[in-house]
Design a protein around this motif. Sequence first.
Motif, PDB file in Angstrom:
ATOM      1  N   CYS A   1       0.833  -1.217   0.000  1.00  0.00           N
ATOM      2  CA  CYS A   1       0.000   0.000   0.000  1.00  0.00           C
ATOM      3  C   CYS A   1       0.863   1.261   0.000  1.00  0.00           C
ATOM      4  O   CYS A   1       0.462   2.299  -0.540  1.00  0.00           O
ATOM      5  CB  CYS A   1      -0.934   0.006   1.207  1.00  0.00           C
ATOM      6  SG  CYS A   1      -2.269  -1.207   1.103  1.00  0.00           S
TER       7      CYS A   1
ATOM      8  N   ASN B   1       1.901   1.673  -3.559  1.00  0.00           N
ATOM      9  CA  ASN B   1       0.755   2.079  -4.391  1.00  0.00           C
ATOM     10  C   ASN B   1      -0.404   2.456  -3.466  1.00  0.00           C
ATOM     11  O   ASN B   1      -1.163   1.593  -3.029  1.00  0.00           O
ATOM     12  CB  ASN B   1       0.349   0.936  -5.326  1.00  0.00           C
ATOM     13  CG  ASN B   1      -0.759   1.333  -6.286  1.00  0.00           C
ATOM     14  OD1 ASN B   1      -1.232   2.477  -6.279  1.00  0.00           O
ATOM     15  ND2 ASN B   1      -1.181   0.412  -7.119  1.00  0.00           N
TER      16      ASN B   1
ATOM     17  N   ASN C   1      -3.152   3.793  -3.988  1.00  0.00           N
ATOM     18  CA  ASN C   1      -4.497   3.529  -4.524  1.00  0.00           C
ATOM     19  C   ASN C   1      -5.064   2.181  -4.068  1.00  0.00           C
ATOM     20  O   ASN C   1      -6.284   1.977  -4.084  1.00  0.00           O
ATOM     21  CB  ASN C   1      -4.478   3.579  -6.053  1.00  0.00           C
ATOM     22  CG  ASN C   1      -4.182   4.983  -6.576  1.00  0.00           C
ATOM     23  OD1 ASN C   1      -4.572   5.971  -5.954  1.00  0.00           O
ATOM     24  ND2 ASN C   1      -3.484   5.064  -7.699  1.00  0.00           N
TER      25      ASN C   1
ATOM     26  N   PHE D   1      -7.881   1.957  -1.375  1.00  0.00           N
ATOM     27  CA  PHE D   1      -9.279   2.194  -1.742  1.00  0.00           C
ATOM     28  C   PHE D   1      -9.784   1.193  -2.791  1.00  0.00           C
ATOM     29  O   PHE D   1     -10.876   1.359  -3.319  1.00  0.00           O
ATOM     30  CB  PHE D   1      -9.446   3.622  -2.278  1.00  0.00           C
ATOM     31  CG  PHE D   1      -8.836   4.661  -1.381  1.00  0.00           C
ATOM     32  CD1 PHE D   1      -9.492   5.070  -0.228  1.00  0.00           C
ATOM     33  CD2 PHE D   1      -7.583   5.200  -1.671  1.00  0.00           C
ATOM     34  CE1 PHE D   1      -8.932   6.015   0.610  1.00  0.00           C
ATOM     35  CE2 PHE D   1      -7.009   6.154  -0.836  1.00  0.00           C
ATOM     36  CZ  PHE D   1      -7.686   6.563   0.311  1.00  0.00           C
ATOM     37  N   ASP D   2      -8.974   0.176  -3.068  1.00  0.00           N
ATOM     38  CA  ASP D   2      -9.327  -0.815  -4.080  1.00  0.00           C
ATOM     39  C   ASP D   2      -9.987  -2.021  -3.404  1.00  0.00           C
ATOM     40  O   ASP D   2      -9.330  -2.826  -2.753  1.00  0.00           O
ATOM     41  CB  ASP D   2      -8.068  -1.248  -4.839  1.00  0.00           C
ATOM     42  CG  ASP D   2      -8.379  -2.131  -6.036  1.00  0.00           C
ATOM     43  OD1 ASP D   2      -9.504  -2.661  -6.112  1.00  0.00           O
ATOM     44  OD2 ASP D   2      -7.478  -2.311  -6.873  1.00  0.00           O
TER      45      ASP D   2
ATOM     46  N   TYR E   1      -8.656  -5.462  -4.347  1.00  0.00           N
ATOM     47  CA  TYR E   1      -7.393  -5.790  -3.695  1.00  0.00           C
ATOM     48  C   TYR E   1      -7.650  -6.412  -2.324  1.00  0.00           C
ATOM     49  O   TYR E   1      -7.068  -7.452  -1.974  1.00  0.00           O
ATOM     50  CB  TYR E   1      -6.532  -4.538  -3.541  1.00  0.00           C
ATOM     51  CG  TYR E   1      -5.311  -4.736  -2.672  1.00  0.00           C
ATOM     52  CD1 TYR E   1      -4.186  -5.411  -3.150  1.00  0.00           C
ATOM     53  CD2 TYR E   1      -5.285  -4.260  -1.347  1.00  0.00           C
ATOM     54  CE1 TYR E   1      -3.075  -5.614  -2.339  1.00  0.00           C
ATOM     55  CE2 TYR E   1      -4.174  -4.447  -0.548  1.00  0.00           C
ATOM     56  CZ  TYR E   1      -3.077  -5.126  -1.040  1.00  0.00           C
ATOM     57  OH  TYR E   1      -1.977  -5.324  -0.237  1.00  0.00           O
TER      58      TYR E   1
END
Length: 340
Positions: free
Chosen positions: A91, A94, A96, A99-100, A103
């Motif tokens: 995390c 990346n 993003n 909020f995925d 994932y």
Amino acid sequence: MGKRRIEWVDCAKGIGIILVIIGHTVNNGKYGSSLRGMIFSFHMPLFFILSCMTFKCSENIEQYRKKTIHALKHLGMPVICVFALVIIIECRRNVNLIFDLNYWKQEMYCLLFASGAEVEFNGFKVRGIGIPWFFFVLFIGRTIFDYLHLCFEEKQLGVISIISCMIGIFFGSIQWLPFSLDIALAVMPFFYFGYKLKKMRVEEQAFKKTFTWGIVWISTLYITFPDYNNWTYLELAMRRYNLFPICYLTAIAGTMMTIEFSVLICNKLGRIMKPIMYIGRNSLYLLCIHIMEYNWYKIWYIENHQFYSAIKRTIVDLLILIVFMCVKSIIKSIWEKVNL
């Protein structure tokens, strides 16, 4: 007073964990593939066998509960810490991913199945958790064996272990189970063998037995692994039980060869083997370091030189282990002073 450790057990674990690191590094060409097959044929069964050999089975259900809780803390905490650390690192690389939802769904299934390799479930491909599968199998498998030990007489325990093994292998061929439960069942004969190993006189005639078990190991391995181009040896994480039960005999023979060799060198070279014993005593810590080492693989990886990479990888992991143990010792010392 602490429980007295058995030197040859620590030595065998030390040899075993070093073989794990090497086995995860070499796999190319005739020599790399052959060495990998030789290591994989017994390196994980060795730990299952030794873990039950040094484990005192519960005498009643209350003791069973206490042992299960203790084992969960001892084996569960490292997995949770490593798994959380991996997520934090990913995390951070990346943002993003935080909020995925896909994932987090993937990670949830990854932890649920706790498989060493990718699993397909209901059309969904679940990422393999990697090496931590071992912690799940060790905890669940030994916990099941301890419970079976309470439920059945000793003469029945061997038969029950074999039946459990067959059930595990069956599910491994059709649908891998959550928390690698199918492997935990499949390795039940190794726990049983470790349980019976307590009564064996492994210290006697170590040289002769090292040679004898070595012949059995290499002979049966050749039957299951005749061609280095095909990985036909026992590989638990991938649910490969080639020519069962011959591959199990290979695993037991390889383990016993390592045990008798450890007895031999501990008797002859006791002081020289202290570093290997130290590694064996802290093999679970080293395994956790080995799990995380993809973060610094550039340090040890040498392109097109798998054997040099294996040596360098082992050295790097051991150096990190030493640093970790020093830090751990300092923290423990500070904590004890604070609580005086």
